[in-house]
Design a protein around this motif. Sequence first.
Motif, short mmCIF file in Angstrom:
data_model
loop_
_atom_site.label_atom_id
_atom_site.label_comp_id
_atom_site.label_asym_id
_atom_site.label_seq_id
_atom_site.Cartn_x
_atom_site.Cartn_y
_atom_site.Cartn_z
N THR A 28 -91.21 -87.55 46.40
CA THR A 28 -91.86 -88.44 47.37
C THR A 28 -90.81 -89.44 47.81
O THR A 28 -89.65 -89.38 47.39
N ASP B 3 -97.84 -93.54 43.65
CA ASP B 3 -97.39 -92.32 42.98
C ASP B 3 -98.49 -91.72 42.11
O ASP B 3 -98.51 -90.51 41.87
N HIS C 258 -100.39 -89.05 44.00
CA HIS C 258 -99.65 -87.86 44.45
C HIS C 258 -99.89 -86.70 43.48
O HIS C 258 -99.67 -86.82 42.28
#
Length: 168
Positions: free
Chosen positions: A74, A30, A33
């Motif tokens: 996500t 993450d 991202h």
Amino acid sequence: MHSWTQRLLTAGTTAAVLLAAVCAAASALDAFHVPAVQAQAHVTKINRFHKQINGNDKVMLTFNVSANLESLFTWNTKQVFVFLTAEYENAKNSLNQISLWDHIIPDKEHANLQLEVKSKYPLIDQGSSLRGKKVQLVLHWYVMPNAGAMIQDRMALSEFKLPDAYTS
């Protein structure tokens, strides 16, 4: 030979270590991202601007919010908490933040917002310094993952000026 309790503890410990490794990997992924949030907000009407009995200024607003928050989602996103604040400066504080509206987005299908809303919470100043004040609208969001650290960010959207006199 190992007993069944030793084997059970070994299997449980292995499963817990593997689960912790998967959670750490999800959190690390993450971090890479980079979302591309697009948003706009502007005040369409000042519904009421008056001085309360206790001397504080109180403003109720109507505003348009348009935001595409799909890029925040996500495979590891549980939900997104989004809120709009009014930020301004006065003699007492260099930064005043008042939450005007908030919303929970449960999934990517509901992440494209096109709303005209009255402020859920009033803009109340501790004192009477809002007349003629420039106020900036800022969109904040918290991405709540299934596993890992919560991610927060913000985006300044627009600025408006409050009237020099109270309205009823």
